[in-house]
Design an enzyme around this catalytic site. Sequence first.
Site, PDB file in Angstrom:
ATOM      1  N   LYS A 128     -56.807  15.427  29.520  1.00  0.00           N
ATOM      2  CA  LYS A 128     -56.283  15.404  31.073  1.00  0.00           C
ATOM      3  C   LYS A 128     -57.031  15.415  31.960  1.00  0.00           C
ATOM      4  O   LYS A 128     -58.230  16.596  32.387  1.00  0.00           O
ATOM      5  CB  LYS A 128     -55.437  16.533  31.323  1.00  0.00           C
ATOM      6  CG  LYS A 128     -56.441  17.845  30.945  1.00  0.00           C
ATOM      7  CD  LYS A 128     -55.358  19.398  31.618  1.00  0.00           C
ATOM      8  CE  LYS A 128     -55.644  20.502  31.921  1.00  0.00           C
ATOM      9  NZ  LYS A 128     -55.636  22.037  33.288  1.00  0.00           N
ATOM     10  N   LYS A 144     -61.713  24.998  26.742  1.00  0.00           N
ATOM     11  CA  LYS A 144     -62.730  25.579  27.648  1.00  0.00           C
ATOM     12  C   LYS A 144     -64.199  26.502  27.361  1.00  0.00           C
ATOM     13  O   LYS A 144     -65.332  25.692  27.880  1.00  0.00           O
ATOM     14  CB  LYS A 144     -62.030  26.469  28.227  1.00  0.00           C
ATOM     15  CG  LYS A 144     -60.854  26.099  30.033  1.00  0.00           C
ATOM     16  CD  LYS A 144     -60.521  26.513  30.823  1.00  0.00           C
ATOM     17  CE  LYS A 144     -59.287  25.621  31.625  1.00  0.00           C
ATOM     18  NZ  LYS A 144     -58.622  26.570  32.786  1.00  0.00           N
ATOM     19  N   LYS A 198     -59.623  20.071  37.354  1.00  0.00           N
ATOM     20  CA  LYS A 198     -61.011  20.492  38.501  1.00  0.00           C
ATOM     21  C   LYS A 198     -62.175  21.325  37.927  1.00  0.00           C
ATOM     22  O   LYS A 198     -63.072  21.028  38.333  1.00  0.00           O
ATOM     23  CB  LYS A 198     -60.400  22.011  39.001  1.00  0.00           C
ATOM     24  CG  LYS A 198     -58.855  21.941  39.966  1.00  0.00           C
ATOM     25  CD  LYS A 198     -59.170  23.391  40.745  1.00  0.00           C
ATOM     26  CE  LYS A 198     -57.130  23.109  40.024  1.00  0.00           C
ATOM     27  NZ  LYS A 198     -57.601  24.857  39.868  1.00  0.00           N
TER      28      LYS A 198
HETATM   29  N1  AQP Z   1     -53.539  17.117  34.842  1.00  0.00           N
HETATM   30  C1  AQP Z   1     -52.997  17.578  34.625  1.00  0.00           C
HETATM   31  N2  AQP Z   1     -51.494  17.251  34.794  1.00  0.00           N
HETATM   32  C2  AQP Z   1     -50.188  17.906  34.762  1.00  0.00           C
HETATM   33  N3  AQP Z   1     -50.189  18.657  34.930  1.00  0.00           N
HETATM   34  C3  AQP Z   1     -51.371  19.753  35.638  1.00  0.00           C
HETATM   35  N4  AQP Z   1     -51.961  20.806  35.615  1.00  0.00           N
HETATM   36  C4  AQP Z   1     -52.742  20.963  35.808  1.00  0.00           C
HETATM   37  N5  AQP Z   1     -53.599  19.784  35.225  1.00  0.00           N
HETATM   38  C5  AQP Z   1     -52.918  19.031  34.710  1.00  0.00           C
HETATM   39  C6  AQP Z   1     -50.950  21.985  36.162  1.00  0.00           C
HETATM   40  O1  AQP Z   1     -51.045  22.531  37.170  1.00  0.00           O
HETATM   41  C7  AQP Z   1     -50.292  23.858  37.408  1.00  0.00           C
HETATM   42  C8  AQP Z   1     -52.059  24.557  37.676  1.00  0.00           C
HETATM   43  O2  AQP Z   1     -53.062  24.559  37.273  1.00  0.00           O
HETATM   44  P1  AQP Z   1     -54.481  25.617  37.170  1.00  0.00           P
HETATM   45  O3  AQP Z   1     -55.241  25.270  37.853  1.00  0.00           O
HETATM   46  O4  AQP Z   1     -54.163  26.809  37.340  1.00  0.00           O
HETATM   47  O5  AQP Z   1     -55.177  25.725  35.622  1.00  0.00           O
HETATM   48  P2  AQP Z   1     -55.287  24.503  34.909  1.00  0.00           P
HETATM   49  O6  AQP Z   1     -54.708  23.854  34.044  1.00  0.00           O
HETATM   50  O7  AQP Z   1     -56.895  24.595  33.784  1.00  0.00           O
HETATM   51  O8  AQP Z   1     -55.731  22.744  36.065  1.00  0.00           O
HETATM   52  P3  AQP Z   1     -56.866  22.567  36.188  1.00  0.00           P
HETATM   53  O9  AQP Z   1     -56.551  21.802  37.703  1.00  0.00           O
HETATM   54  O10 AQP Z   1     -57.416  21.929  35.714  1.00  0.00           O
HETATM   55  O11 AQP Z   1     -58.181  23.748  36.104  1.00  0.00           O
HETATM   56  P4  AQP Z   1     -59.613  24.651  35.826  1.00  0.00           P
HETATM   57  O12 AQP Z   1     -60.415  23.497  35.339  1.00  0.00           O
HETATM   58  O13 AQP Z   1     -60.156  25.360  36.473  1.00  0.00           O
HETATM   59  O14 AQP Z   1     -59.144  25.418  34.547  1.00  0.00           O
HETATM   60  C9  AQP Z   1     -50.272  24.435  35.674  1.00  0.00           C
HETATM   61  O15 AQP Z   1     -49.330  24.407  35.675  1.00  0.00           O
HETATM   62  C10 AQP Z   1     -51.193  23.039  34.921  1.00  0.00           C
HETATM   63  O16 AQP Z   1     -49.793  22.633  34.077  1.00  0.00           O
END
Ligand code: AQP
Length: 332
Positions: A196, A113, A199
């Site tokens: 992966k 990040k 968002k």
């Molecule tokens: N691509 C993915 N495949 C499987 N699981 C995923 N998770 C996120 N992306 C994937 C799971 O979603 C839960 C919540 O995630 P989060 O929003 O708290 O943070 P993150 O993992 O950082 O998700 P994003 O969408 O990538 O958000 P941003 O970009 O804002 O950081 C977690 O349990 C995660 O494992």
Amino acid sequence: RPRVLSGIQPTGDSMQLGNYLGAVKNWVTMQDGYDAYYCVVDLHAITLDPPEPAALRERTRIVAAQLIAAGLDPDRCALFVQSHLPEHPQLSWVLECLTGFGEANRMTQFKDKSARGGADRQGVGLFTYPILQAADILLYQADYVPVGEDQRQHLELTRTLAQRFNSRYGQTFTVPDAYIPKAAAKILDLQDPSAKMSKSRPDAGTIYLADDAATISKKLKRAVTDLDGEIRFDEAHKPGVSNLIAIHAAFTGLSIEAVEAEFAGQGYGRLKGAVAESVIAFAQPFAARTAELLDDPAELDRLLAHGAAKAAAVASVTLSRAYEAVGFLPPV
Ligand code: AQP
């Protein structure tokens, strides 16, 4: 009953497919048979590109509504907002003091990040957020943490910190286990299947559960595949196609093998069309239910206050025990 805790960030205007398949789908199942705590982690949402205050408030309600639309029942679980519980940052401070600088520096999400933004986007909060996440989990004495594969390393840090605290100050925290689904543990970006789905990546590779049917179809039609033309599950050599198979299997309830068999000998276009149908069949009623819930923000806020009260009953006890163990003079 064993206890579970997990959280989701209110970043973006909707959760994405990976959030649902990797984590939230399990949260819904685990309401039965587990003492379940689920949290919209808004404190985490200001670690990178802090949103406008009004947008953050709105997104917090959207994620809460989406979680209920996905099947969470505020009467069967504690659904709450992280910032409503001051215990989270209060415990985090103690855990920060137990974390080595090098240990925090090894977190790959931090590296990923921070590499994406300029130097001015990298606040100290992005560096310490896995420690706040450890506090989120340990406050509830969680036995299991249902998350996607990307969170495995953070969960390891949580376990290490729990063990370190317990051995230094006496048994205080349950050491939690990750609960990662076998299938769909890591949904990949449609445009770059080496990453992966997330968002915070460009929209074209991410399906949001709030996307309309035409957008979902378009994103899937443009998904990156490969040149050999064979519909076969092989994550190492065919990550794009395997990702589509995994998404289809997860939404239809079919096994990977059944999907492979169904599409054997057919073109990628057919598979993409079928994946779009299965995603849309879930996303359309989901969006309608979310909209209904968002129509009554006062009721939504009431449900979240109810969740915060249930969470506070557990978190306040754990925090007092931890503060006492550390040697902070208890207030009279
Ligand atoms: N691509 C993915 N495949 C499987 N699981 C995923 N998770 C996120 N992306 C994937 C799971 O979603 C839960 C919540 O995630 P989060 O929003 O708290 O943070 P993150 O993992 O950082 O998700 P994003 O969408 O990538 O958000 P941003 O970009 O804002 O950081 C977690 O349990 C995660 O494992």
